[in-house]
Structures are given as structure tokens and as C-alpha cells.
Design a protein around this motif. Structure first.
Motif, PDB file in Angstrom:
ATOM      1  N   LYS A 146     -73.377  76.985 -14.719  1.00 39.08           N
ATOM      2  CA  LYS A 146     -73.318  76.466 -16.087  1.00 39.08           C
ATOM      3  C   LYS A 146     -72.386  77.298 -16.955  1.00 39.08           C
ATOM      4  CE  LYS A 146     -76.275  75.151 -19.992  1.00 39.08           C
ATOM      5  NZ  LYS A 146     -77.678  75.112 -20.508  1.00 39.08           N
ATOM      6  N   MET A 149     -68.766  76.613 -15.974  1.00 41.31           N
ATOM      7  CA  MET A 149     -68.320  75.311 -16.464  1.00 41.31           C
ATOM      8  C   MET A 149     -68.016  75.358 -17.962  1.00 41.31           C
ATOM      9  SD  MET A 149     -67.987  73.228 -13.990  1.00 41.31           S
ATOM     10  CE  MET A 149     -67.838  71.687 -14.898  1.00 41.31           C
ATOM     11  N   GLU A 150     -68.842  76.094 -18.727  1.00 44.58           N
ATOM     12  CA  GLU A 150     -68.594  76.210 -20.165  1.00 44.58           C
ATOM     13  C   GLU A 150     -67.322  77.011 -20.438  1.00 44.58           C
ATOM     14  OE1 GLU A 150     -69.889  74.659 -22.625  1.00 44.58           O
ATOM     15  OE2 GLU A 150     -71.477  73.676 -21.491  1.00 44.58           O
ATOM     16  N   ARG A 152     -64.637  77.078 -18.460  1.00 41.52           N
ATOM     17  CA  ARG A 152     -63.529  76.155 -18.176  1.00 41.52           C
ATOM     18  C   ARG A 152     -63.378  75.113 -19.290  1.00 41.52           C
ATOM     19  NH1 ARG A 152     -64.841  77.126 -12.433  1.00 41.52           N
ATOM     20  NH2 ARG A 152     -62.884  77.809 -11.466  1.00 41.52           N
ATOM     21  N   LYS A 153     -64.510  74.637 -19.779  1.00 44.22           N
ATOM     22  CA  LYS A 153     -64.471  73.627 -20.835  1.00 44.22           C
ATOM     23  C   LYS A 153     -63.804  74.200 -22.093  1.00 44.22           C
ATOM     24  CE  LYS A 153     -68.346  71.466 -21.574  1.00 44.22           C
ATOM     25  NZ  LYS A 153     -69.730  71.198 -22.098  1.00 44.22           N
ATOM     26  N   TYR A 154     -64.213  75.388 -22.499  1.00 45.24           N
ATOM     27  CA  TYR A 154     -63.673  75.982 -23.730  1.00 45.24           C
ATOM     28  C   TYR A 154     -62.190  76.298 -23.592  1.00 45.24           C
ATOM     29  CZ  TYR A 154     -62.847  79.258 -27.539  1.00 45.24           C
ATOM     30  OH  TYR A 154     -62.325  79.880 -28.644  1.00 45.24           O
ATOM     31  N   SER A 156     -59.966  75.184 -21.442  1.00 48.55           N
ATOM     32  CA  SER A 156     -59.141  73.985 -21.281  1.00 48.55           C
ATOM     33  C   SER A 156     -58.905  73.301 -22.623  1.00 48.55           C
ATOM     34  CB  SER A 156     -59.803  73.023 -20.300  1.00 48.55           C
ATOM     35  OG  SER A 156     -59.894  73.598 -19.007  1.00 48.55           O
ATOM     36  N   ALA A 157     -59.939  73.291 -23.479  1.00 43.52           N
ATOM     37  CA  ALA A 157     -59.791  72.702 -24.810  1.00 43.52           C
ATOM     38  C   ALA A 157     -58.829  73.502 -25.681  1.00 43.52           C
ATOM     39  CB  ALA A 157     -61.156  72.609 -25.486  1.00 43.52           C
ATOM     40  N   GLU A 162     -55.419  76.621 -15.683  1.00 44.27           N
ATOM     41  CA  GLU A 162     -55.928  77.451 -14.589  1.00 44.27           C
ATOM     42  C   GLU A 162     -54.911  77.470 -13.454  1.00 44.27           C
ATOM     43  OE1 GLU A 162     -60.024  78.420 -12.149  1.00 44.27           O
ATOM     44  OE2 GLU A 162     -59.872  76.532 -13.260  1.00 44.27           O
ATOM     45  N   HIS A 257     -68.941  80.575 -28.211  1.00 42.61           N
ATOM     46  CA  HIS A 257     -69.221  79.278 -27.580  1.00 42.61           C
ATOM     47  C   HIS A 257     -70.280  79.423 -26.484  1.00 42.61           C
ATOM     48  CE1 HIS A 257     -68.383  75.321 -25.767  1.00 42.61           C
ATOM     49  NE2 HIS A 257     -68.385  75.953 -24.600  1.00 42.61           N
ATOM     50  N   GLU A 261     -73.851  77.564 -26.508  1.00 45.48           N
ATOM     51  CA  GLU A 261     -74.122  76.516 -25.534  1.00 45.48           C
ATOM     52  C   GLU A 261     -75.139  76.942 -24.470  1.00 45.48           C
ATOM     53  OE1 GLU A 261     -73.049  73.397 -25.748  1.00 45.48           O
ATOM     54  OE2 GLU A 261     -72.092  73.965 -27.640  1.00 45.48           O
TER      55      GLU A 261
END
Length: 583
Positions: A146, A149-150, A152-154, A156-157, A162, A257, A261
């Protein structure tokens, strides 16, 4: 398909539905005419019921042969459970089984597959694949997923890309020891496994990939502790056309973040502290600021009396331990024994009880009066009911010892709460540190760190005064990330290598590719790397990273499950042009 549902999703809404489940037998309870089996998979546990009056005889008899950890598939009807279990998500129902298939048998496990297992760490490491079936380990791995994934999400935004960098690289003598890999096709030559993708991410900046990240394995052949592994994972990041402030803001945002999250915690802007202040106030460069106990330097108010221990010391320094004034003499003696251990190395400790009536009682009342002790209390910030603990000696050594004592007292008093998070930036590190053994300066971080422009003139006269454009992120007394603004021109990089004792030939041989790249339009750049293992452990309320790694090594760097490292046969050695001399 082996299953229509998982063992964690069925509830009263599924009553009268036919389902197929698959998983492991957690336990069974045979009452003769009735047999209950708890079936477990990654998602939860569902109770199965085999009833002599409602289940086919062959299925009923087969159920009686099931052992713990057998892998089975069942088909049956969801029915309401007579004795409901509010502690289970599936506690309102059970499965009346009509069909049973044994997919695989199992030996009796060497420990129980339960949250509070009877297996010691060594045996659980040897059978780690079984240990992963237990909720604490399974949940730690899911938690790590988890967090990743958070991340990568942050990133990437934020337009980070990568990019994978090589694992087989060139060995360099700076820093920790490399793991080396012999090359079969290049006799007598070796690759090294990367301690960090440092030079590659800088080359990516030269290549125009202005925001890079990678969740990457790194390797260091160093002595191990609970929070270290020979292979570990970094969230490795680099940015071009940035200054230090840009990087701090970006990765403060990432950490904020994650806290929101993952933990549901809102954190305001992170405090910042210079390295010099951290060392003077807390005795280390990664202070835990969830609690006070800041250092109070007592030389001016403790070296005016005839107490030779203090008078001969370079530093006399103390902390006020909150609400510790009621400690017994036995408890105080235990603290003194603790700091005298070889790991800490203090020769003794002075203490002052701050009584609730405003008076003081110390272990040095023979030398110091109430007015003296009141000065100590004022400098350390002690209140009535507190206890002042004082160490003395060599300044650097004493600060280190008091830092360890501060953390120990906070642990004993329950001040290091795992559900509280206090992030902090530590900035303005020294660029260089002098090593007595080698008689020369070494890079405190790495040789690619940029000096503060205003300190450049000290390189010629007083290299120890040069501050680095470097920063660490600290969370709850642990360094979770660090980085710097990099050198991006050949002349400055060559100058840095000179001050680190590299000859021009050595610098060219080891890092010529990087300095060559700097001549082709290298942009200003900098970055940071988080230790993912440590970050995940702290967010998970623990400090031992091994609990959050699927297949960790032990304290000797061994994988006891697969028995590695191990010898290789003579044929392989010959192919690699290696001859062992074990005499």
C-alpha cells in the motif's frame, strides 16, 4: 475456477447462495456427528460445517481426515450460523459443505499459524513461506504494498518518471563495502552490485529526464543490525533545474501524502533544524522530537566547585526527565548500570531529584548547594517532580552517550508512541569529516554533494567548516531519507575529488564517465532517497525492518530458508577464473 468467493467476503447477504471456496485448514473440531473446519486464505476465515445428517457420507468421512494446513476446495451452501462470532467478518454464516476436494496434504507445521504463534524467530525464518500465512506477517506485506502504491501514485502525479537502472555496475572504494560479482566473459574482472543508483540518476538528469524515481534494490556488504539488511529498498529520486527548497517542498509533500493516506494523519509544514543545532541539543543528527529532554550544557554552573569529575571534563551536560523524581534508588542504579554497558561506555552519572516542594536532592550534595542545583534545573528546563541526569567527559562522546540515555528514558516512560509522528528536516550538514585513521577528509554523504556556495572559500583554509547542500528527513528519531544538491560541473567535481585524496588518475578511472557527461550540458540537479523498508516499518508502528520484508536475512546476513550464501562447485569457480585459497 478454484473459488467463486474468498474466505473473507461472505456474510448474511449470501445466505442460501451456493459458493466454492479454496484455502488452508486453520483448524478442525470433530464432535462425532458434526465436524467444523475453519478455512483460511489471504482474505480471512470462513467456518465450514460437515453434518452427518445433511452431508454425503463420503464427504463427511473425508472431512475427518483433514489435518492442519491441508489445501482444500469446497462447494456448499451459505447458511446462518447458530453461534455467531462477532470477532470474524464472516461470523454470521457458515458453509454447509456438499463437495470436498483435497488439493494437497501438509506435514504438521513446525509452529502454529496464529497471530500469537509458538514459533521462535529462527524457526519462523527457516520456514518463512509458512510464517507469511500468519496475519501479522501477511498484513505487514500488504501494508508495504500500500505504501509503495501511494508513493508511485504521488510521484507520478508530480510528473516523475520511473526508470530502471543497472544492477551490474562498477565497484568504487568510497563508502560501504560492495558486493562483487565475477565476470565469466572478462577474466579477472568484477561487477559490483549498487549501493545506490547515484551516478545513473545524475546521468538521467544530463539526459533530460528531469524528474526520475525508482523503487529499487540496493546492496551494502556491512555489519548488520535490526534496522539493516545486506539488500534493502530505496525510493530513489532526482530532479533537474531545482534548488534545495524545491526538493524539500516536493518530498515533504510526499511524506505528508503518505501520513494522510496511510495513517489518516494531517501534518503541517515540517520543522527544520541545522545539523549543528541537532548535535548540540540532542546529541545526534536524527533527533526524536516527539518529546522534550533537550540537552542543557552545565559547564558554567558546574565547574566552579571542587568536584574533579566535572572540573576535568570538556563537557558537562544534562537532561530533565519528566516525572522521574519518584524513581527509587534501585531504579536509578539500574539506569547507571545501563549507561555503563560497553555499548554506551559512560563511566558514571550524576542525578538530581527535583522535589515537588521546590527543593533538590542530588548524588553530589557534598559539592553543590540548593542554589547551584536550581541553576541546573533552569538550564535543563526541569520542573518539580522531574529528575536531572548529568553526564560529563569528552564532548562528542558524552553527547552520544546522553543521546542514547535520552532515548532509553523516553522508551521506559512510554514517550515514544508508535501512533505519533513527528517529521523533521535536518539541514546544513558538514561537507567533509576528518578520519583520524586515514589522516584525510572523507565525504560525509558522497563525493557528488555540492558545497554551500558561500562556504567554498573554506575548502582551502578550513575544510571542516564547509557546509554541504545536503538534507535528511527524520521521522520519530529515524533517518528515513537523505539527499543533496549535486555538483554539476567538471571543475568543481575535480576539485572535490582532489580534497578527498583522489589522484587525477584515480578520479578519471572511477568517475571519468560522470565528469565527461558534465561537459555536455549538465543541468543543476539534486535528489533524495528514502529507505522504503524503514519508512514502512515506522509507519507500521515498528522499527525493525525485517518484519516488513518478505524474505529477510538474519543478523549474520544469511538466508536460513534457502541456506545462502553457499559454496559453489569447482566447475563454476573454474569458469569464473577464481581459485580459492582456504588454507
Amino acid at each position: 475456477m478454484y473459488r467463486s468467493h474468498t474466505c473473507g467476503e461472505l456474510n448474511a447477504a449470501h445466505i442460501n447462495t451456493e459458493v466454492t471456496l479454496a484455502g488452508w485448514v486453520q483448524k478442525s473440531r470433530d464432535k462425532g456427528f458434526m465436524n467444523w473446519v475453519d478455512l483460511r486464505d489471504r482474505y480471512g476465515i470462513t467456518q465450514l460445517i460437515f453434518d452427518e445428517s445433511r452431508t454425503e457420507k463420503a464427504v463427511f468421512e473425508l472431512a475427518k481426515t483433514l489435518g492442519r494446513e491441508y489445501v482444500i476446495q469446497v462447494t456448499g451452501t451459505v447458511i446462518e450460523r447458530e453461534s455467531k462470532n462477532s470477532g470474524m467478518t464472516t461470523g454470521d454464516i457458515e458453509i454447509l459443505v456438499s463437495k470436498l476436494t483435497i488439493l494437497n496434504g501438509s506435514l504438521t507445521p513446525p509452529f502454529t499459524i496464529e497471530d500469537d504463534t509458538d514459533g521462535g524467530e529462527d524457526i519462523r525464518m527457516k520456514y518463512r513461506y509458512i510464517d507469511i500465512r500468519r496475519n501479522p506477517v501477511k498484513n505487514n506485506l500488504l501494508f508495504r504494498h500500500k505504501v509503495a502504491m501511494e508513493v508511485r501514485k504521488y510521484l507520478s502525479a508530480q510528473d516523475f518518471c520511473e526508470v530502471e537502472t543497472p544492477y551490474l555496475i562498477k565497484s568504487t572504494p568510497e563508502g560501504a563495502r560492495d558486493f562483487v560479482v565475477p565476470s565469466r566473459m572478462n577474466e579477472g574482472q568484477f561487477y559490483a552490485l549498487p549501493q545506490s543508483p547515484q551516478t545513473f540518476k545524475q546521468l538521467l538528469m544530463v539526459g533530460g529526464m528531469d524528474k526520475y524515481f525508482q523503487i529499487v534494490k540496493c546492496f551494502r556488504d556491512e555489519d548488520l543490525r535490526a534496522d539493516r539488511q545486506p539488500e534493502f529498498t530505496q525510493i530513489d529520486c532526482e530532479m533537474a533545474f531545482v534548488e534545495q527548497e524545491d526538493i524539500l517542498n516536493t518530498f515533504e509533500g510526499l511524506t505528508r501524502h503518505l501520513l494522510k493516506e496511510i495513517k489518516g494523519i494531517e501534518v503541517e509544514k515540517f520543522p527544520r533544524m541545522t545539523y549543528e543545532h541537532a548535535m548540540k541539543t540532542y546529541g545526534n543528527d536524527k533527533p526524536d522530537i516527539r518529546f522534550g529532554m533537550e540537552f542543557g550544557e552545565l559547564n558554567a554552573v558546574a565547574q566552579h566547585k571542587d568536584f574533579p569529575v566535572f572540573n576535568s571534563a570538556e563537557l558537562v551536560v544534562g537532561i530533565a526527565v519528566p516525572s522521574a523524581g519518584e524513581l527509587t534508588r534501585k531504579e536509578i542504579d539500574g539506569i547507571i548500570d545501563w549507561i555503563k554497558r560497553p555499548q554506551i561506555g559512560a563511566s558514571g552519572m550524576v542525578y538530581v531529584k527535583c522535589n515537588t516542594d521546590g527543593t533538590y536532592k542530588s548524588s553530589v550534595d557534598k559539592f553543590y548547594d540548593q542554589a547551584d542545583l536550581a541553576h541546573w534545573a533552569k538550564i535543563t528546563g526541569a520542573n518539580p517532580g522531574d529528575m536531572i541526569l548529568v553526564l560529563s567527559g569528552n564532548a562528542d562522546k558524552t553527547r552520544t552517550q546522553l543521546s542514547a540515555l535520552r532515548m532509553e528514558m523516553a522508551t521506559r516512560l512510554g514517550l515514544r508512541k508508535p501512533d505519533e509522528f513527528a517529521p523533521l528536516w535536518v539541514v546544513d550538514f558538514p561537507l567533509l569529516e576528518f578520519e583520524e585513521e586515514s589522516g584525510r577528509y572523507h565525504a560525509m554523504h558522497h563525493p557528488f554533494t555540492s558545497p554551500k556556495p558561500e562556504d567554498m572559500h573554506f575548502l582551502e583554509t578550513d575544510p571542516g567548516k564547509v557546509r554541504a547542500n545536503a538534507y535528511d528527513m527524520v521521522l520519530n528519531g529515524n533517518e528515513i531519507g537523505g539527499g543533496s544538491i549535486r555538483i554539476h560541473d567538471k571543475a568543481t567535481q575535480q576539485l572535490m575529488f582532489n580534497y578527498l585524496g583522489f589522484t587525477p588518475e584515480e578520479a578519471k578511472n572511477q568517475f571519468g564517465f560522470l565528469m565527461d557527461a558534465f561537459q555536455f550540458g549538465a543541468p543543476p540537479h539534486g535528489g533524495l532517497a528514502f529507505g522504503l523498508d524503514r519508512l514502512v516499518a515506522i509507519l507500521g508502528g515498528q522499527e525493525t525492518i525485517r518484519d516488513f520484508i518478505a524474505f529477510p536475512k538474519n543478523n549474520s546476513g544469511r538466508d536460513v530458508m534457502i541456506d545462502a550464501p553457499a559454496a559453489i562447485d569447482d566447475k563454476q569457480l573454474k569458469e569464473l577464473h577464481i581459485q580459492l585459497n582456504l588454507a
